[in-house]
Design an enzyme around this catalytic site. Sequence first.
Site, PDB file in Angstrom:
ATOM      1  N   CYS A  50      34.776  48.379  34.631  1.00 53.55           N
ATOM      2  CA  CYS A  50      36.004  47.726  34.174  1.00 53.55           C
ATOM      3  C   CYS A  50      35.766  46.222  34.035  1.00 53.55           C
ATOM      4  CB  CYS A  50      37.130  47.966  35.175  1.00 53.55           C
ATOM      5  SG  CYS A  50      37.667  49.686  35.302  1.00 53.55           S
TER       6      CYS A  50
ATOM      7  N   HIS B 181      31.883  50.207  39.768  1.00 55.93           N
ATOM      8  CA  HIS B 181      33.191  49.547  39.668  1.00 55.93           C
ATOM      9  C   HIS B 181      33.035  48.086  39.270  1.00 55.93           C
ATOM     10  CE1 HIS B 181      36.075  52.549  40.851  1.00 55.93           C
ATOM     11  NE2 HIS B 181      35.433  52.846  41.982  1.00 55.93           N
TER      12      HIS B 181
END
Length: 247
Positions: free
Chosen positions: A220, A164
């Site tokens: 991301c 992440h």
Amino acid sequence: MMMLVNCSKCHTPLQLPPGAKSIRCAICRAVTLIADPRTAPPTPPSAYNNHYYPPPAPAPAPSTYNHHSSSSGQNSSSRKRAVIVGISYKNTRNELKGCINDAKCMKFLLTNRFNFPQDSILMLTEEERDPYRIPTKHNIRMAMYWLVQGCQAGDSLVFHYSGHGSQQRNYTGDEVDGFDETLCPLDFETQGMIVDDEINATLVRPLPRGAKLHAIIDACHSGTMLDLPFLCRMDRSVALRSFSALC
């Protein structure tokens, strides 16, 4: 306040908990004993701080850091070194599929295609049995320090992260969009994230002239994760044509 000490064997900066008398290095596993402050020589005020970045390292031997390429353009003692991080956040609401597999594939690629020695690759995934190889915030930081420790002209370094990524508000005014990019370690919900400013200070700034760092961030907000001064934006149609040409 955390105290920073250098590992007695590999000299990686380590965060010493208050009151601890020794600490085991997450990289080389050596145990560093801490001298009794009543008998140790006085420490300069700048040796310890509570900032994200490690304090300046002592001046290395002349051959340790070489900021000038040799006449041939390559250093005969050049080395290859890699840190590969894969985090699945298993059994949490943040669980991801495939990140650990990404890490294994990258290790296979580096060893079989680019001839990286097995012992020059540091893997941090939840599948590792060694607690110092679990991708916690502290262990990822230590791995990044290790990656650039003693690097010199001609070295080839790789940092791969699959997991992440996020953002947080920037208050220093150095981000156009007002946000810092961040990596999310396994324990980010309790220990916090690793900010792009720290990644730049740890991985980018210490690089001497002639050393190469390839960073692959599969997360991301990864486009500016290393806080580099330039950003390349490629037209999608151009990218697709380039990919077709390679197939």
